[in-house]
Design a protein around this motif. Structure first.
Motif, short mmCIF file in Angstrom:
data_model
loop_
_atom_site.label_atom_id
_atom_site.label_comp_id
_atom_site.label_asym_id
_atom_site.label_seq_id
_atom_site.Cartn_x
_atom_site.Cartn_y
_atom_site.Cartn_z
N VAL A 16 0.56 -1.48 0.03
CA VAL A 16 0.06 0.29 -0.38
C VAL A 16 1.08 1.20 -0.09
O VAL A 16 1.83 1.21 1.28
N VAL A 17 0.85 2.27 -1.25
CA VAL A 17 1.24 3.22 -1.16
C VAL A 17 0.69 4.54 -0.42
O VAL A 17 -0.47 4.60 -1.29
N ILE A 18 1.10 4.75 0.07
CA ILE A 18 0.11 6.22 0.88
C ILE A 18 1.24 8.44 0.78
O ILE A 18 2.58 7.97 0.71
N GLY A 19 0.85 8.66 -0.44
CA GLY A 19 1.45 9.66 -0.72
C GLY A 19 1.13 11.09 0.09
O GLY A 19 0.26 10.38 1.37
N LEU A 20 1.33 12.12 0.28
CA LEU A 20 1.33 13.46 1.26
C LEU A 20 -0.57 13.49 1.43
O LEU A 20 -1.09 13.81 1.07
N GLY A 21 -0.39 13.70 2.82
CA GLY A 21 -2.11 14.41 2.62
C GLY A 21 -2.44 12.84 2.90
O GLY A 21 -4.27 12.42 3.01
N ASN A 22 -2.48 11.97 4.08
CA ASN A 22 -3.04 10.34 3.81
C ASN A 22 -3.13 10.07 2.62
O ASN A 22 -3.91 9.47 2.28
N ALA A 23 -3.15 10.11 1.30
CA ALA A 23 -3.16 10.23 0.13
C ALA A 23 -3.57 8.64 -0.15
O ALA A 23 -2.00 7.94 -0.70
N LEU A 24 -4.11 8.06 -0.61
CA LEU A 24 -3.78 6.29 -1.52
C LEU A 24 -3.20 6.52 -2.36
O LEU A 24 -3.92 7.17 -3.69
#
Length: 62
Positions: A16-24
């Protein structure tokens, strides 16, 4: 900046890759023994330590 987690759900393993702002960003079905490798994978140093500290705070709910 992104953070990748290996998660077990529904008897399967996922990256699971999570980006800035907890965006999936993405979810990938993987073999339970597969490890991320390559020049873009950071496994030590100041950035790695900072991400670890931030992740620990997030897991505590702060």
């Amino acid at each position: 900046m992104k953070s990748t987690w290996r998660v077990r759900a529904d008897e399967r393993y996922w990256w699971v890759v999570i980006g800035l702002g907890n965006a999936l960003v993405t979810v990938i079905d993987v073999d339970p023994y597969r490890r991320g490798m390559g020049e873009g994978i950071i496994t030590g140093g100041a950035l790695y330590a900072r991400v670890g500290a931030v992740n620990a705070e997030l897991m505590r709910g702060k």
